[in-house]
Design an enzyme around this catalytic site. Sequence first.
Site, PDB file in Angstrom:
ATOM      1  N   ASP A  67       0.822  -1.213   0.000  1.00 30.73           N
ATOM      2  CA  ASP A  67       0.000   0.000   0.000  1.00 30.73           C
ATOM      3  C   ASP A  67       0.859   1.269   0.000  1.00 30.73           C
ATOM      4  O   ASP A  67       2.077   1.200   0.168  1.00 30.73           O
ATOM      5  CB  ASP A  67      -0.959   0.002   1.208  1.00 30.73           C
ATOM      6  N   ASN A 136      -7.630  -2.888  14.265  1.00 27.62           N
ATOM      7  CA  ASN A 136      -8.989  -3.150  13.797  1.00 27.62           C
ATOM      8  C   ASN A 136      -9.051  -4.355  12.843  1.00 27.62           C
ATOM      9  O   ASN A 136     -10.065  -4.583  12.204  1.00 27.62           O
ATOM     10  CB  ASN A 136      -9.570  -1.899  13.122  1.00 27.62           C
ATOM     11  N   HIS A 138      -7.218  -4.774  10.122  1.00 27.77           N
ATOM     12  CA  HIS A 138      -6.927  -4.535   8.708  1.00 27.77           C
ATOM     13  C   HIS A 138      -5.642  -5.229   8.273  1.00 27.77           C
ATOM     14  O   HIS A 138      -4.739  -5.473   9.074  1.00 27.77           O
ATOM     15  CB  HIS A 138      -6.913  -3.032   8.363  1.00 27.77           C
ATOM     16  N   GLU A 143      -9.511  -1.854   5.160  1.00 28.80           N
ATOM     17  CA  GLU A 143     -10.129  -1.510   6.430  1.00 28.80           C
ATOM     18  C   GLU A 143     -11.422  -2.310   6.639  1.00 28.80           C
ATOM     19  O   GLU A 143     -12.015  -2.802   5.676  1.00 28.80           O
ATOM     20  CB  GLU A 143     -10.463  -0.007   6.434  1.00 28.80           C
TER      21      GLU A 143
HETATM   22  P1  PGA Z   1       2.231  -1.602  12.664  1.00 38.24           P
HETATM   23  O1  PGA Z   1       1.046  -1.552  11.626  1.00 38.24           O
HETATM   24  O2  PGA Z   1       3.166  -2.663  12.174  1.00 38.24           O
HETATM   25  O3  PGA Z   1       2.876  -0.248  12.610  1.00 38.24           O
HETATM   26  O4  PGA Z   1       1.653  -1.939  13.995  1.00 38.24           O
HETATM   27  C1  PGA Z   1       0.513  -2.748  11.172  1.00 38.24           C
HETATM   28  C2  PGA Z   1      -0.634  -2.462  10.238  1.00 38.24           C
HETATM   29  O5  PGA Z   1      -1.322  -1.439  10.436  1.00 38.24           O
HETATM   30  O6  PGA Z   1      -0.868  -3.248   9.319  1.00 38.24           O
END
Ligand code: PGA
Length: 241
Positions: A67, A136, A138, A143
Amino acid sequence: MKVSVVKNYDEMSKLAADIIASQIVIKPNAVLGLATGSTPVGTYQKLIEKYEKGELDFSKVSSVNLDEYVGLSPENEQSYRYFMNDNLFNHINIDKDNTHVLSGLEPDAEKECKSYDDLIDCYENIDIQVLGIGRNGHIGFNEPSTAFKAGTHCVELTEETIADNTRFFDSVEEVPTKAYTMGMKGIMKAKKIILLANGENKADAIKKAIYGPITPEVPASILQLHNDVVVIVDEDAGKYL
Ligand code: PGA
């Protein structure tokens, strides 16, 4: 799903790096699906160490990232292209022309997303996809929603994701509100998937992803439909497993 609960972040990173390294040894032109965020940084450090010791050659490896924030240039330190260069690509012998991150500066979402899906098809899919997980649930920037989206698409980030990512920016106002993300088809077509999580704040999402119903409200739950997923979590993220 194969689930490994390991002691800490370092062990999680070591296990993930060992799997990726093995893939590159048996297939030097492997296509890696890569993720950004705090979770995979240790894995990338371990891969860099293996490269520095002469154990790994990335010269034929390609990569496709999950992404990118809409509106950020590759030079912006918060962009995911910058992150990948800084945390991995600048330190190994990968050909940057073979590393792919969605362009946050392309205003035509349809065009950018379609060409990314074509690229994944051109590679005949990703060999190993690395995933983190949001609180959450994702994966990438897919999302929670009422329906899974198959193709690469533009997404409005949720308030929770914006709040979580504010730590990388000077203020919440600077966090982009939109992103381009690979969709579920690109992720699920990967031949192997490694889902990583560390820290107690991921424990609930990990439990729901692995044991909960398959629902777009918990995007990572779709991984239950894939036949080669390795989940590697530290004791805190795995406390409900
Ligand atoms: P993080 O993010 O590794 O910074 O915890 C993970 C994500 O949002 O996929």
